[in-house]
Each structure stands twice: as C-alpha cells, then as structure tokens.
Design an enzyme around this catalytic site. Structure first.
Site, PDB file in Angstrom:
ATOM      1  N   ARG A 325       1.094  -1.201   0.012  1.00 33.25           N
ATOM      2  CA  ARG A 325       0.053   0.010  -0.061  1.00 33.25           C
ATOM      3  C   ARG A 325       0.915   1.244  -0.077  1.00 33.25           C
ATOM      4  O   ARG A 325       0.601   2.411  -0.590  1.00 33.25           O
ATOM      5  CB  ARG A 325      -0.839   0.038   0.962  1.00 33.25           C
ATOM      6  CG  ARG A 325      -2.001   1.038   1.062  1.00 33.25           C
ATOM      7  CD  ARG A 325      -3.199   1.107   2.211  1.00 33.25           C
ATOM      8  NE  ARG A 325      -4.154   0.043   1.711  1.00 33.25           N
ATOM      9  CZ  ARG A 325      -5.155   0.540   0.988  1.00 33.25           C
ATOM     10  NH1 ARG A 325      -5.042   1.828   0.721  1.00 33.25           N
ATOM     11  NH2 ARG A 325      -6.295  -0.034   0.814  1.00 33.25           N
ATOM     12  N   GLU A 729      -9.644   6.333   7.215  1.00 32.81           N
ATOM     13  CA  GLU A 729      -8.149   6.671   7.228  1.00 32.81           C
ATOM     14  C   GLU A 729      -7.863   7.942   6.247  1.00 32.81           C
ATOM     15  O   GLU A 729      -6.656   8.510   6.537  1.00 32.81           O
ATOM     16  CB  GLU A 729      -7.648   5.502   6.329  1.00 32.81           C
ATOM     17  CG  GLU A 729      -7.540   4.099   7.502  1.00 32.81           C
ATOM     18  CD  GLU A 729      -7.272   2.841   6.728  1.00 32.81           C
ATOM     19  OE1 GLU A 729      -6.003   2.134   6.902  1.00 32.81           O
ATOM     20  OE2 GLU A 729      -8.039   2.495   5.644  1.00 32.81           O
TER      21      GLU A 729
END
Length: 786
Positions: A325, A729
């Site tokens: 990621r 997030e």
C-alpha cells in the site's frame, strides 16, 4: 468549526435516516461511563488473571529458565509455557514467524516467554517478575538501512513500473535526489489489549476480545487449542480504540488466555498494563524512502524512481500488504508518466510492526510530498502551483503506476475550492512579507492533497455479511461483521437499515459482533467497515422488505408495485390504505413469512495481478486537501499550528457529524505522528518510549485555534452504500500539510531558495537542526553566487 451539511444529499431527508447528523449510538454511555468494554464485564465466579513474562533482550537465546519462584508466589494457580500448547504454536496472521511463546530463540525485546495465572491481577503481575531467565545476548539489527543493505527481508521485495523511468530521468532538464526517514507511531488506544475467556460445553470457549478481527481470533484460538472453529465463539461489543493495533495483534492474548482456560478449567482474563502493551505490541512501520526525480523548468515531473523500505520488525505480520500500500500511494495525487517504484520489507530486531490507520499509505505519500516541495524550491514557484501542475487529469494523465485509471477525479476542483475558501493566496503573500521583517518567529503555509484508494489490498477480504431479525412488535435486531471502536460504524449501520425500511432508527438495536451470528468476517480495517457491512445490512433489510411487501400484496389483493414503505408505515393500493410497520411485521408473521434474513456483499470491479504489478486494487478513491499554517521559533525549534482548513470528500455523507469527527480525529492523530510522537529504542533494542511520560501524543492544547472542516459536495459515482465514501483513514494524511508548512517556515530563512531536510517526527530538535542546515546551505549558495 464544522459544516455539517451533506451538500451532495437530497434537499429533504427522513429524520434520523442517512444524510443527517445523528448522535453516536453509544455516546451517552461513553460520557456517562456506562459503556461496557471487556474489562468492565462482570466476571464469572472463579475467574483467574494472567500476566505475561517477556524477554528483556532484543536478540539471542534462552539458556536457562527457573520459574519455581513464580509458582511459589502468592495466589499463583498455574504457568503456561510453549510446551503446554496442544495445537499450533505459530500464530502469524498471514505468514509464519510469530510464536505464541518462545523457549529458545529471542527475536525482539518484549517477546512472550511464559504466562502466569493467579487469583488476582495484582498477584499475577507480582509473580511474573520472580522469573529467573538466562540469555546469551546477540547484537540486534535495529537500523533499517543496515537491514536493507544486508537484504534482511521478512518477505520478498515488490516492484511496479509505468513507462520508462530511467530513460525519462536521463532526458529531464532538471533532476533531484533525496532520502527521508519517516518515524513509526504507537497506537495508544485508550483501552489496551485485553481478553476474557470462559469455558463452555464440549470443549468450547466463549472469548471476549478487544479485537478488530473476531473471525481471526476464533480461527487462531481454535488452532492453538486444536479444536474445530465451531467450538469457539468470539464476542466483541466495542473497543476503546483500535487504529489497526487490534487487527492482527489482539489474537495472541486471547490465545494465551484460552490455553490457560484449557489448562485450569477456569475462566481467565488477560489484560496488558500500558508499559507491557507498548513493549510487546507492534507500531506503525517506520520507513526509509528515497527518490530520484526529473522535471522541467516549470516543475512538471518527467520521470521518477522511488524506493520505499518498511522497517517491519522481526516478522512479516501484515507487512507485505502494508508495504504494497505504501507503493500504491507513493504517487499520492500526482501523475507519474514514467516511474519505477520498489518496495522492501526489512527485518529488524524489534516487535513486529503492524497495521495502523492508513496501512502504509501515509508513509508512501510522504516521499512524493517531499518531492513536490523540493521541486518548487528548485524552480522558484509556490509549492501549491507545482502540486496543481502535476495532478492527475483527463486526457492521458490518469493512469497510476499500477495501471489503474483514476476515474471520477475531483482533485483539481476540490483543491481550487479550498484554495479560495481558505484565502490561500492572500495568506501566502502576507506570510511571505511578515517573514521578511520578523527576527525570531517564522510562519509557514502549505496546502497538500490526498488521494487514497479504498478496498483491502488482499482481495478476498473485500466481503461482508449481516443478519437481521424483525420481531413481531416491529423492533429490529441487527448483527454484522464489523466492529465498533468508537468510529460510529454501528450508528451508520442503524441509519442505513432505517432508511432501507423507512422506519425510526430508535426501533433498531445492534448487538455485539459475534462469530456465531455472522461467520467468516473480514477485519474492520482499510476504511471499508461501512462500505462492506453497510451494504450487507442493507441487502438483508431489502430482502425482508421484499418479503413483507409480497405478503401484503398477496393478502390485500393489490399489486406488488403499489406497496410502499414510508415514515414507519406500510401503504398499499390506490386508496392509500396503510398499517404501521409493527403491524406489518405481525401481519407477515401470522401469514408464515420469515422475518429473519442474511445479507451479503462483495466489492465489485477490483483485481490485482501481483506478478505483473497491474490491476485495479481499489474500487474508488477518497480525496481531500488541507491548508495548515504554523509559526516556528527560530531560536529553539519550538512551533505551533495556528490554523487548519480542510475540505474532504466523503461522497454523500451518511452522517455528517460522524464524518467530521473522523476527519478532525484523523488529522490530529496524523499531526501527532509527524510532529511529537517519537519511538525510541536504545542501542540494545530496548523500547524507551514505553508510556505517556516518554511518548507524547497530541493534547487538546495542540489543537489549532482555527480548525475548519467542510465536506465536499459530491456523491460517490460508484455504487457504494447510498453513494457514500469511506472516511476512516484518508483524513489522517491531511496532516502532511503540517509537516510541509514546517518545511515552508524553515525555507523562509533562505528566502525560499533551500528545501530543508526534515525527517519525522519533526520534533523541535529536528526543526532546529533543519534550520541550521538551511542557513548553512543558503550561505554556501550565496558564496557560490547562485
């Protein structure tokens, strides 16, 4: 200051359903102290209490262990060592390498060696200190560059590319190289790691665990005990914060408690004291990043070679996906036509680092945001103009380094709206002039964007289930696979089900997440809690709505299309006849219609070929931007965040109050990561920052005086639940604007000619060092006549 209007929502809303600010379902219990967490539960008679004995060294071997004094301590009932485990002893979340207890090799300070169980918690904690353990100590690897150089990896490296980076770099008119250290972060959840395990019939156990992933706890407890998963039930009503720290690393403590239950036949509670929790559990991964970037005279990037190296600690845990990621977000909001990205997973002798809000994305974004500031100083432009110049856009500038097309791109519109609303240009001019005459204090300003992909990078996790019961009085019970950790997931699910059935949300009760109600659940992580579980719950509600409507149509002799649900009533026929929803539930029951339904959802469109490093790993992107203004004392390096303006993209907001709360909380937590929260190990690998006295999270006094949050007025064009977007997030990374503003203030010392080095966390000491380095570099440039 908040703007709680869901601007992209319909003008009229049914009171209490989606699109309106509804209070958190547990808010009253939170503030009154009546919310029940695992440690608040009434314990069964005879409950015993555990404490963990762990390694005091970071690397070596156990050569001797004498636990006789532990056994003889007051109140001690038994001791658990690795030889007592009947099943598997490696509880690694995805890959091996995480033994539940060790009896030989030591890989990090804090590694569990044994567990003592006693009649009281205090007795257990006193007894554990009586152990006599002898070690042969080895030199630990603590430096990520050392591990990278030696190629000490927990998983193989990964690479992705688009175009020809090296050829583009060779032809670029200008070129810069830089390296960057990005610090880790302690989760510092209010509720620490805790589990209570109660024996049940047929060798089963009921596990109360503060976990983001009940199904994984169920699986690992079953494997450790060597029993089928159907013998283990995990119950999780709420957590006092998780932030990723309870995604994979809550399981070990539940496994230890369960093994002690098997050994003693008594209920066992295991709760880690704060110092033990911080010592034994993983953190946000520290990263070492580098870039080699070519660009033209205007600051448009021509080619980029980027490397991100995660300090993973001693084992893989979730690091493979976390570094992936980081790579996926090393572009952040910017189009890189010719780019290569390398991602390394470095093994060091610390606790195994783990998931944390953003899951590697923030660490990856940091390197490209540094590059934007550096390029701006090199070409003499405002960093915002360089950022806007390099944004993704239509017409061939919309493909990511992993070959996903950036669709429904709102970044330029969002940024320009924030630029105008925050009065960025006038403030920039005023600050630049102010800095010329201020002798001690320097101010900085930065606007940074966020483009964050929404979906689990591990494809099979992108699924969810739900279970809904309608009772004959019209009340509803909902259960789903998501976990509540304060973020308001349950509240949004209530609103989603209420809107689907057109009823008052007060009629809906959400029960604890339990593995015997909804099986095989994914963790509540990756900002996907509402996307997945909300859709599953909505699908279950729509199934029940269909059943009731068909029953009414059949027995009232009307067309199915004439049956509608509105305002807590069911209407049918041309005459507008109706009954209450509660009467409709009883009517359906009396006509033998099932009022219980499951719902299921899996995210569409996503795929990723890791061998080719190509695909569509994300269903959609959430976007946002923040303007931060800081003031720095050039004599001490101390600073203060003066003002923050945020415009964030949450699609059609399901609950503007909760979404603004997540944006505010995420930003402050991100600001702490980049400024005050410093993890410190000594040269022997012993964690020194192991409590609130040595680890500084932001206080309320650190909140900027001006803190303005607005929601971007645009529904999600993808078919998410009521066209909302994830919000957990993405706001975290808006805090990069604070770090960039600090660099801006420091750069003013060189009349914005030098782009200062500033690793994170940007403590006053680092800021002071960066100011000295900037002055020195500016003097060198002046001496050379540049």
């Amino acid at each position: 200051m908040r703007n709680l209007k869901a601007k992209g929502s319909p003008a009229s809303q049914v009171a209490g359903t989606t699109g309106v600010a509804r209070v958190h379902e547990s808010a009253t219990k939170h503030v009154s102290g009546t919310a029940i967490y695992v440690d608040d539960m009434l314990e069964p008679r005879g409950t015993l209490y555990g404490a963990v004995g762990y390694s005091s060294i970071a690397k070596g071997r156990i050569t001797g262990m004498d636990l006789s004094a532990v056994r003889q301590s007051e109140g001690v009932v038994d001791i658990l060592v690795v030889e007592d485990i009947p099943g598997v002893t490696d509880i690694g979340a995805v890959f091996g390498g995480d033994p539940i207890l060790t009896s030989e090799e030591i890989k990090y300070q804090g590694q569990p060696i044994f567990v003592v169980v006693a009649e009281t918690e205090q007795q257990a904690r006193r007894a554990v200190k009586q152990a006599k353990i002898e070690f042969v100590e080895d030199v630990p690897t603590l430096d990520v560059i050392e591990a990278l150089t030696a190629q000490q990896f927990v998983r193989p490296s990964h690479f992705m590319s688009h175009g020809d980076a090296q050829a583009a770099l060779a032809k670029a008119p200008k070129r810069l190289q830089a390296e960057q250290h990005v610090g880790g972060q302690e989760h510092f959840y209010l509720e620490g790691q805790v589990a209570l395990v109660v024996p049940a019939e047929d060798g089963g156990m009921l596990v109360y665990s503060s976990t983001q992933h009940p199904s994984e706890v169920q699986k690992l407890v079953a494997e450790v005990l060597s029993v089928p998963a159907n013998r283990i039930t995990v119950d999780m009503r709420r957590m006092g914060g998780g932030f990723g720290g309870k995604e994979s690393q809550a399981a070990g403590w539940a496994c230890m408690a369960a093994a002690l239950v098997l050994k003693t036949g008594k209920p066992v509670k295991l709760r880690l004291p704060r110092v033990d929790d911080m010592t034994m559990t993983g953190k946000r991964h520290p990263f070492y990043n580098t870039y080699d970037i070519g660009f033209d005279e205007q600051g448009l990037i021509q080619g980029a070679d980027i490397m991100v190296a995660g300090n993973c600690g001693h084992s893989a845990d979730l690091s493979d996906a976390i570094v992936d990621r980081a790579m996926f977000h090393a572009d952040n909001a910017y189009y890189l036509a010719d780019v290569s990205i390398a991602g390394h997973r470095c093994r060091t002798n610390t606790v195994s680092h783990t998931a944390f809000r953003g899951f590697g994305g923030p660490q990856g974004m940091m390197i490209i945001e540094r590059a934007m500031d550096d390029i701006a100083r090199a070409v003499g432009k405002d960093p915002l103009d360089v950022r806007k110049l390099n944004l993704y856009s239509a017409g061939g500038r919309d493909t990511t380094p992993y070959h996903q097309t950036v669709e429904h791109n709102v970044l330029l519109e969002l940024i320009e709206q924030l630029e105008q609303n925050s009065d960025y240009r006038a403030r920039r001019a005023e600050i630049t002039q102010w800095n010329k005459t201020s002798r001690v204090l320097q101010r900085g300003l930065a606007l940074t964007p966020v483009k964050f992909g929404i979906s689990f990078t591990l494809q099979h996790l992108n699924q969810a289930g739900a279970l809904i019961h309608i009772y004959t009085d019209g009340s509803i019970q909902v259960n789903h696979g998501g976990t509540e950790m304060g973020q308001g997931l349950h509240t949004k699910i209530i609103q989603i089900v209420a809107e689907a059935l057109a009823i008052d949300p007060h009629e809906i009760q959400i029960t604890a997440t339990r593995t015997d109600k909804v099986p095989n659940t994914s963790p509540t992580a990756a900002s996907s809690g509402t996307d997945l579980n909300g859709q599953a719950a909505r699908n279950a509600a729509l199934t029940l709505k269909q059943r009731i409507a068909e029953c009414v149509a059949e027995h009232k002799a009307c067309g199915r299309d004439s049956v509608r649900f509105a305002d807590g009533r069911i209407y049918w026929g041309d005459q507008g006849e109706s009954m209450s929803f509660a009467d409709g539930a009883l009517f359906a029951y009396e006509n033998r219609v099932s009022l219980s339904a499951t719902g299921y959802y899996k995210t569409p469109k996503i795929w990723y070929d890791r061998e080719q490093a190509k695909g569509r790993p994300f269903f959609y992107f959430a976007n946002g931007a923040a303007v931060s203004e800081v003031v720095v004392d050039t004599l001490t390096g101390e600073y203060k965040v003066l003002a923050v303006d945020i415009l964030h993209d949450v699609g059609r907001s399901l609950n503007p109050a909760l979404d603004c709360g997540q944006i505010e909380g995420g930003f402050i937590q991100g600001m702490g990561w980049l400024t005050t929260e410093e993890l410190k190990w000594n040269d022997k690998g012993v964690l020194l920052s192991n409590g609130p006295a040595t680890y500084k999270i932001p206080a309320i006094s650190d909140t900027p005086k001006r803190f303005k949050v607005d929601l971007f007025a645009r529904a999600n064009e993808e078919d998410t639940v009521y066209h909302s977007k994830a919000v957990g997030e993405p706001p975290f990374m808006l805090a990069i604007s604070v770090w960039s503003a600090l660099r801006d203030a420091i750069s003013s010392l060189s009349n914005y000619q030098v782009s200062p080095p500033l690793d994170t966390p940007a403590t006053p000491e680092r800021v002071l060092n960066a100011m000295m380095a900037t002055r020195e570099q500016a003097a060198e440039q002046k001496g050379k006549g540049r």
